[in-house]
Design a protein around this motif. Sequence first.
Motif, PDB file in Angstrom:
ATOM      1  N   UNK A  79       0.999  -1.415   0.163  1.00 24.33           N
ATOM      2  CA  UNK A  79       0.085  -0.062  -0.033  1.00 24.33           C
ATOM      3  C   UNK A  79       0.722   1.461  -0.184  1.00 24.33           C
ATOM      4  N   UNK A  80       2.628   1.280  -0.301  1.00 22.31           N
ATOM      5  CA  UNK A  80       3.187   2.112  -0.361  1.00 22.31           C
ATOM      6  C   UNK A  80       2.576   3.433  -0.865  1.00 22.31           C
ATOM      7  N   UNK A  81       2.290   4.749  -0.952  1.00 20.84           N
ATOM      8  CA  UNK A  81       2.064   5.939  -1.574  1.00 20.84           C
ATOM      9  C   UNK A  81       3.205   5.791  -2.470  1.00 20.84           C
ATOM     10  N   UNK A  82       4.183   6.092  -2.137  1.00 19.43           N
ATOM     11  CA  UNK A  82       6.099   6.203  -2.710  1.00 19.43           C
ATOM     12  C   UNK A  82       6.820   5.628  -2.464  1.00 19.43           C
ATOM     13  N   UNK A  83       7.445   5.490  -4.004  1.00 18.79           N
ATOM     14  CA  UNK A  83       8.924   4.837  -4.426  1.00 18.79           C
ATOM     15  C   UNK A  83      10.190   5.041  -3.946  1.00 18.79           C
ATOM     16  N   UNK A  84      10.841   4.847  -3.236  1.00 16.25           N
ATOM     17  CA  UNK A  84      11.850   5.464  -3.774  1.00 16.25           C
ATOM     18  C   UNK A  84      12.883   4.523  -4.325  1.00 16.25           C
ATOM     19  N   UNK A  85      13.944   4.699  -5.749  1.00 21.14           N
ATOM     20  CA  UNK A  85      14.338   3.484  -5.613  1.00 21.14           C
ATOM     21  C   UNK A  85      15.950   4.015  -5.851  1.00 21.14           C
ATOM     22  N   UNK A  86      16.697   3.282  -5.202  1.00 21.74           N
ATOM     23  CA  UNK A  86      17.979   3.272  -4.289  1.00 21.74           C
ATOM     24  C   UNK A  86      18.646   2.624  -4.747  1.00 21.74           C
ATOM     25  N   UNK A  87      18.227   1.364  -5.305  1.00 16.96           N
ATOM     26  CA  UNK A  87      19.182   0.099  -5.509  1.00 16.96           C
ATOM     27  C   UNK A  87      20.015   0.359  -6.622  1.00 16.96           C
ATOM     28  N   UNK A  88      21.128  -0.439  -6.877  1.00 15.15           N
ATOM     29  CA  UNK A  88      22.325  -0.735  -7.621  1.00 15.15           C
ATOM     30  C   UNK A  88      22.792  -1.644  -8.027  1.00 15.15           C
ATOM     31  N   UNK A  89      23.716  -1.931  -8.595  1.00 12.68           N
ATOM     32  CA  UNK A  89      24.452  -3.475  -8.889  1.00 12.68           C
ATOM     33  C   UNK A  89      25.364  -3.134  -7.365  1.00 12.68           C
ATOM     34  N   UNK A 101      20.111  -3.974 -13.002  1.00 18.25           N
ATOM     35  CA  UNK A 101      19.767  -3.084 -12.162  1.00 18.25           C
ATOM     36  C   UNK A 101      19.346  -1.739 -12.252  1.00 18.25           C
ATOM     37  N   UNK A 102      20.657  -1.608 -13.000  1.00 16.73           N
ATOM     38  CA  UNK A 102      20.728  -0.353 -12.493  1.00 16.73           C
ATOM     39  C   UNK A 102      19.181   0.311 -13.196  1.00 16.73           C
ATOM     40  N   UNK A 103      19.427   0.169 -14.583  1.00 14.39           N
ATOM     41  CA  UNK A 103      18.406   1.118 -16.020  1.00 14.39           C
ATOM     42  C   UNK A 103      17.344  -0.432 -15.358  1.00 14.39           C
ATOM     43  N   UNK A 104      17.276  -1.314 -15.797  1.00 15.06           N
ATOM     44  CA  UNK A 104      15.702  -2.312 -15.423  1.00 15.06           C
ATOM     45  C   UNK A 104      14.784  -2.344 -14.064  1.00 15.06           C
TER      46      UNK A 104
END
Length: 239
Positions: A79-89, A101-104
Motif C-alpha cells: 500500500x505504499x504511496x511513494x517509491x524510492x529507487x535506491x538500488x544499484x549493482x 539492476x540500474x537500468x532495467x
Amino acid sequence: MTELSLSLAGKLPAEVAIVGGSGKIARILTELLVADGVDVRSIVRSEKHAEGLRALGATPVLCDIEATHADELANAFGDAEAVVFAAGAGPGSGAARKLTVDLEGSKKSADAALLSGAMRFVQISFIGAQEPTPEIEDAVFAAYWDAKREADEYLRSVALDWTIVKPGGLTDDPATGRGEVTFAEMDRGVKTRRADVAELIRLTLADQRTVWRDLSVAEGDTPLDEAITAAVQAAPQSH
C-alpha cells in the motif's frame, strides 16, 4: 531537520517502499522516515539483510528486481504511496548488472509503481548523468553511466510524480543537514554526503514543488529545506 521544516512543504506519505533498501543511503533514509512515523517497506533480494532492516523499524520484503516482473514488484510495494529507487549493482559488479539492476530495475520499479498506485517516485542518480557517456577506459563505469542516463530518461516519460535526486561524489561523512541544491545543471567534481542525500530525499517526499524535476545536491552551507526553496525560486516555472 525539524518537524516545522516538513510542515512548510507538505506531508510525508504514510507508507514508502524503498527499492534497494540495504544500501547506505537507503538505510539512513529508513531511519529518518521511521522516526517520522512512516511505514517503510524495504525491498531487498536477500534474507541476510532482513534482520538489520527490522532493527531499523522497516518491514523487509524479499523481491529480486532482476528476476521478478513488474506486477510481482507492484505486489511487493503493498500500500505504499511513494517509491524510492535506491538500488544499484554496486562496486565489484560487471557491466551486465548495470543493465539489469540500474537500468532495467529502475524501469521495472517505475512500471510497478504505476500498477500499484504509488504515484510519488524518487530516484537516485548522479550529477551529469544526463550527459553523453564520456570515452573512458573503465567499461563498467561507462555502462553505469549509460544505465543511469537511460533510467532517468525513462522515468521522465512515465506518468508518475517523479523527482530525480542527483548527488556528487558520495562520502560517508556525518550529516550536516545543509547543502547546495539546484534544478539547473551542476558541474561534476563536487562531493555530497550520503546522510545529507537521505535527508534531502526525506524532504523531497513531502514537497510537491520538486515534482517533475531533476534535483542536484552538493555540500554547502544552506539548510536543506531552505536550499530547496531557493532552488524553487530560482527555477523557471515550467509545470
